[in-house]
Scaffold this active site. Structure first.
Site, PDB file in Angstrom:
ATOM      1  N   SER A 130       0.847  -1.193   0.000  1.00 54.16           N
ATOM      2  CA  SER A 130       0.000   0.000   0.000  1.00 54.16           C
ATOM      3  C   SER A 130       0.880   1.240   0.000  1.00 54.16           C
ATOM      4  O   SER A 130       2.029   1.204   0.477  1.00 54.16           O
ATOM      5  CB  SER A 130      -0.892   0.011   1.257  1.00 54.16           C
ATOM      6  OG  SER A 130      -1.500   1.268   1.450  1.00 54.16           O
ATOM      7  N   TYR A 143      -3.411  -1.251  10.113  1.00 55.93           N
ATOM      8  CA  TYR A 143      -3.326  -1.653   8.704  1.00 55.93           C
ATOM      9  C   TYR A 143      -1.947  -1.333   8.139  1.00 55.93           C
ATOM     10  O   TYR A 143      -1.316  -2.168   7.482  1.00 55.93           O
ATOM     11  CB  TYR A 143      -4.407  -0.935   7.899  1.00 55.93           C
ATOM     12  CG  TYR A 143      -4.302  -1.135   6.404  1.00 55.93           C
ATOM     13  CD1 TYR A 143      -4.777  -2.300   5.807  1.00 55.93           C
ATOM     14  CD2 TYR A 143      -3.732  -0.159   5.588  1.00 55.93           C
ATOM     15  CE1 TYR A 143      -4.675  -2.488   4.440  1.00 55.93           C
ATOM     16  CE2 TYR A 143      -3.629  -0.339   4.221  1.00 55.93           C
ATOM     17  CZ  TYR A 143      -4.102  -1.505   3.647  1.00 55.93           C
ATOM     18  OH  TYR A 143      -3.996  -1.692   2.287  1.00 55.93           O
TER      19      TYR A 143
END
Length: 252
Positions: A130, A143
């Site tokens: 990400s 996350y």
């Protein structure tokens, strides 16, 4: 003809990547937890495109999927779950759930395919992380931690696998509002923005809606394609205009 196994193909980046490789003439095994849940017409009717039941948190499911796939040339670890909320309000059981899929699931898949890759002295592993690893973003601490762990894991893994002609690469997608990131995690995120954080969270959400450059699924699919076919290319590939801008700025 090359064969690829991609995890997390029920929607978003995974599905787009699976379709992209299929159009390029590859044999595609599209891993997902519930293949039967896909609507008709979402995937091509082709012998080269096979949905495969695969839960990356379940060793038996991994073994069964790999047995069905047989020899593969590329593994793409795309399966992941999202999480948005104040870390203070996030139960550790939820943090563990995120790591179980995003981090340990990726590691388990790598470990499962390595014997065949090492035996053939070839193969590529592409781990999707990400743009959160490129610059800190609020309210996604757990996350981000799960994806940052994959970055460190992959960097180290690449060194030991080079001895056997195996490549390990990273693709770093930016913010993609068209994916099901929030929808898939909605139940998990219930109650993670308590009143004390509500005003701040609203400002963060407002900021996201005003982002000028975002990432499209097709851009991630293309980045994975480049990582799979250009073995001499960079280890890390930002995907999407926003991720590429962050990488250029050296925000990491």
């Amino acid at each position: 003809m090359n064969t690829i196994l991609i995890t997390g193909c029920s929607s978003g980046y995974g599905l787009a990547t699976a379709l992209h490789f299929h159009t390029k003439g590859w044999n595609v095994f599209a891993g997902m937890r519930q293949p039967d849940a896909l609507s008709d017409g979402v995937i091509p009717t082709s012998e080269r495109f096979q949905p495969v039941a695969l839960d990356v948190t379940d060793p038996a499911s991994i073994a069964s999927a790999l047995q069905r796939c047989g020899a593969i040339d590329v593994l793409v670890n795309n399966a992941g779950i999202g999480l948005f909320g104040a870390f203070e309000a996030t139960p550790m059981s939820t943090v563990r759930e995120v790591f179980e899929t995003n981090t340990l699931g990726t590691m388990a898949m790598c470990q499962a395919v390595l014997p065949q890759f090492r035996h053939r002295r070839s193969g590529s592993i592409i781990n999707v992380t990400s743009s959160a690893v490129l610059a800190p973003m609020p309210l996604v601490a757990a996350y981000t931690a799960s994806k940052t762990a994959v970055e460190g894991f992959t960097a180290s893994l690449a060194l030991e696998l080079a001895e056997f002609g195996i490549h390990a690469r990273l693709v770093q997608p930016g913010y993609a509002p068209t994916t099901r990131f929030a929808v898939n995690g909605s139940e998990r995120m219930q109650g993670l923005v308590p009143e004390a954080y509500a005003g701040y969270a609203r400002r963060v959400f407002a900021m996201l809606t005003q982002v000028e450059h975002v990432t499209a699924e097709a851009e991630v699919a293309d980045a994975v394609w480049q990582a799979a076919t250009d073995v001499n290319g960079p280890m890390r590939r930002p995907a999407g205009a926003d991720a590429m801008a962050l990488a250029r700025s050296g925000a990491s």
